[in-house]
Design an enzyme around this catalytic site. Structure first.
Site, PDB file in Angstrom:
ATOM      1  N   LYS A  78      10.445  11.049  -7.667  1.00 49.21           N
ATOM      2  CA  LYS A  78       9.799  12.045  -6.794  1.00 49.21           C
ATOM      3  C   LYS A  78      10.636  13.313  -6.693  1.00 49.21           C
ATOM      4  O   LYS A  78      10.098  14.417  -6.624  1.00 49.21           O
ATOM      5  CB  LYS A  78       9.566  11.465  -5.397  1.00 49.21           C
ATOM      6  CG  LYS A  78       8.469  10.421  -5.371  1.00 49.21           C
ATOM      7  CD  LYS A  78       8.116  10.053  -3.951  1.00 49.21           C
ATOM      8  CE  LYS A  78       7.024   8.991  -3.943  1.00 49.21           C
ATOM      9  NZ  LYS A  78       6.751   8.478  -2.603  1.00 49.21           N
ATOM     10  N   LYS A  83       1.297   3.806 -11.900  1.00 44.57           N
ATOM     11  CA  LYS A  83       0.737   3.073 -10.768  1.00 44.57           C
ATOM     12  C   LYS A  83      -0.456   3.805 -10.152  1.00 44.57           C
ATOM     13  O   LYS A  83      -0.464   5.025 -10.111  1.00 44.57           O
ATOM     14  CB  LYS A  83       1.865   2.918  -9.738  1.00 44.57           C
ATOM     15  CG  LYS A  83       1.519   2.181  -8.490  1.00 44.57           C
ATOM     16  CD  LYS A  83       2.684   2.165  -7.502  1.00 44.57           C
ATOM     17  CE  LYS A  83       2.591   3.282  -6.480  1.00 44.57           C
ATOM     18  NZ  LYS A  83       3.303   3.046  -5.232  1.00 44.57           N
ATOM     19  N   LYS A 105      -1.791   6.567  -3.924  1.00 46.91           N
ATOM     20  CA  LYS A 105      -2.629   7.242  -2.934  1.00 46.91           C
ATOM     21  C   LYS A 105      -2.671   8.747  -3.090  1.00 46.91           C
ATOM     22  O   LYS A 105      -3.663   9.382  -2.808  1.00 46.91           O
ATOM     23  CB  LYS A 105      -2.018   7.023  -1.544  1.00 46.91           C
ATOM     24  CG  LYS A 105      -2.342   5.742  -0.915  1.00 46.91           C
ATOM     25  CD  LYS A 105      -2.080   5.887   0.575  1.00 46.91           C
ATOM     26  CE  LYS A 105      -1.216   4.777   1.096  1.00 46.91           C
ATOM     27  NZ  LYS A 105       0.199   5.119   1.053  1.00 46.91           N
TER      28      LYS A 105
HETATM   29  P1  AMP Z   1       2.177   2.813  -0.050  1.00 47.39           P
HETATM   30  O1  AMP Z   1       0.843   3.219  -0.566  1.00 47.39           O
HETATM   31  O2  AMP Z   1       3.266   3.304  -0.948  1.00 47.39           O
HETATM   32  O3  AMP Z   1       2.391   3.076   1.370  1.00 47.39           O
HETATM   33  O4  AMP Z   1       2.221   1.224  -0.211  1.00 47.39           O
HETATM   34  C1  AMP Z   1       1.734   0.295   0.733  1.00 47.39           C
HETATM   35  C2  AMP Z   1       1.745  -1.097   0.107  1.00 47.39           C
HETATM   36  O5  AMP Z   1       0.815  -1.172  -0.970  1.00 47.39           O
HETATM   37  C3  AMP Z   1       3.109  -1.481  -0.493  1.00 47.39           C
HETATM   38  O6  AMP Z   1       3.320  -2.869  -0.298  1.00 47.39           O
HETATM   39  C4  AMP Z   1       2.932  -1.190  -1.955  1.00 47.39           C
HETATM   40  O7  AMP Z   1       3.779  -1.974  -2.758  1.00 47.39           O
HETATM   41  C5  AMP Z   1       1.468  -1.561  -2.165  1.00 47.39           C
HETATM   42  N1  AMP Z   1       0.899  -0.784  -3.291  1.00 47.39           N
HETATM   43  C6  AMP Z   1       0.725   0.560  -3.341  1.00 47.39           C
HETATM   44  N2  AMP Z   1       0.160   0.935  -4.515  1.00 47.39           N
HETATM   45  C7  AMP Z   1      -0.003  -0.222  -5.221  1.00 47.39           C
HETATM   46  C8  AMP Z   1      -0.524  -0.512  -6.529  1.00 47.39           C
HETATM   47  N3  AMP Z   1      -1.006   0.444  -7.315  1.00 47.39           N
HETATM   48  N4  AMP Z   1      -0.546  -1.805  -6.917  1.00 47.39           N
HETATM   49  C9  AMP Z   1      -0.075  -2.797  -6.123  1.00 47.39           C
HETATM   50  N5  AMP Z   1       0.417  -2.581  -4.883  1.00 47.39           N
HETATM   51  C10 AMP Z   1       0.467  -1.319  -4.437  1.00 47.39           C
END
Ligand code: AMP
Ligand code: TRP
Length: 331
Positions: free
Chosen positions: A112, A197, A200
């Site tokens: 990032k 990946k 969001k």
């Molecule tokens: P975040 O969106 O970074 O706040 O992630 C929230 C949760 O969702 C965390 O446990 C991440 O590891 C999981 N997560 C986010 N994006 C993915 C993805 N593309 N595949 C699997 N898990 C995800």
């Protein structure tokens, strides 16, 4: 009883990756079998350029979606991180435990940070210290398990290191937690770029399925997913990342494993069609429940208020103990 803590950052609309990688297991398993806390970790949304109104909106929307997906405030604690001061209080002590070198080694910081600099933006100091705040989130509750997607493994490892170091130096204070991952779909990939990946922040991009996307939008995104050259449906993450991603999504929706599913399909088209329908059916009840819950923001606020009270009570004794252990005079 096992204590579980996990969190989601309100940096964008929740995705299929969030659901399959994290939320689904929180709902289906964790909240029933453990003493679980799930947090909308809003302080973590401030580490990169942000719009205050948007963070506020997304925080409430994330909470609403977590409940819509099935988190039950009678069974677990759902709260907003910034409502509980103990996280920031503990974070400072852990900054005095972590080293500059170990934080600079974090993959997410490197990625990032590099991206921001390339775009001519400055890098906020909090992007570097972010994993320390995450460690505080986890350690404040004497957490045993942290259910997360694959991408968070390194941060949970750091959390373990900090817990062990603090305990060794200042006396036993923290439980040393461990990360747990879902058996399939621990890393859902971007449909347009299956080597990165599904994230969001990739707003409304065609490669990201959001939990609130309309059924037709979901179908379109999946039918247009980038696949690999070749025709055979084979499960191979390295040589066929696009197809492997679809097989994992389908397996995660329907149960079963991606390798076996590969044998069932003779064409990419048929696989895409079934995956699209499986995802549409998976998301339908969540979208419907979200619409009901969103109509009553007072209810969401009250759930979050009670959740924060409960979380505060749980965290305070541990954080107070850490303040004493490290040498600060009790107030
Ligand atoms: P975040 O969106 O970074 O706040 O992630 C929230 C949760 O969702 C965390 O446990 C991440 O590891 C999981 N997560 C986010 N994006 C993915 C993805 N593309 N595949 C699997 N898990 C995800
Ligand atoms: N860093 C996590 C992510 O990007 C979110 C998070 C913050 C978290 N604090 C946490 C996850 C504590 C688990 C436990 O997804």
């Amino acid at each position: 009883m096992t204590r579980i803590f996990s969190g989601i950052k309100p940096t964008g609309h929740l995705t299929l990756g969030n659901y399959l990688g994290a939320l689904r297991r929180w709902v289906g398993v964790d909240q029933h079998q453990s003493d679980a806390l799930f947090s909308i970790v809003d302080l973590h949304a401030l580490t990169v350029e942000h719009d205050p109104a948007r963070v506020r909106r997304l925080s409430r929307q994330s909470a609403t979606l977590m409940l819509a997906a099935g988190l039950d405030p009678q069974l677990c604690t759902v709260f907003v991180q910034s409502h509980v001061d103990e996280h920031a209080r503990l974070s400072y002590l852990l900054e005095c435990t972590a080293t500059d070198g170990e934080l600079r080694r974090m993959i997410q910081y490197k990625e990032k940070g590099t991206r921001a600099r390339a775009a001519g933006q400055s890098v906020r100091l909090s992007l570097l210290t972010y994993p320390v705040l995450m460690a505080a989130d986890i350690l404040a509750y004497r957490t045993d398990e942290v259910p997360v997607g694959d991408d968070q493994t390194q941060h949970v490892e750091l959390t373990r290191d900090l817990a062990v170091r603090f305990n060794q130096r200042y006396g036993h204070t923290f439980t040393v937690p461990r990360a747990t991952h879902p058996p399939v779909a621990a890393r859902v990939m971007n449909l347009q770029d299956p080597t990165s990946k599904m994230g969001k922040s990739d707003e409304s991009g065609p490669g990201t399925v959001h939990l609130l996307d309309e059924a037709d939008v979901v179908r379109k995104k999946i039918m247009r997913a980038v696949t690999d050259s070749g025709r055979e449906v084979e499960y191979d993450r390295v040589t066929r990342p696009g197809i492997a991603n679809l097989l994992e999504i389908l397996a995660a929706c329907e149960g079963g494993n991606p390798k076996d599913l590969a044998g069932v399909y003779e064409s990419y088209g048929a696989l895409k069609k079934d995956t699209a329908e499986a995802v549409v059916e998976l998301l339908r009840p969540i979208r419907e429940r979200h619409a009901e819950l969103a109509a009553d923001p007072g209810h969401i606020d009250s759930v979050l208020r009670k959740g924060a009270e409960r979380a505060r009570e749980m965290a305070r004794p541990t954080v107070d103990a850490a303040y004493r252990a490290i040498g600060l005079l009790p107030a």
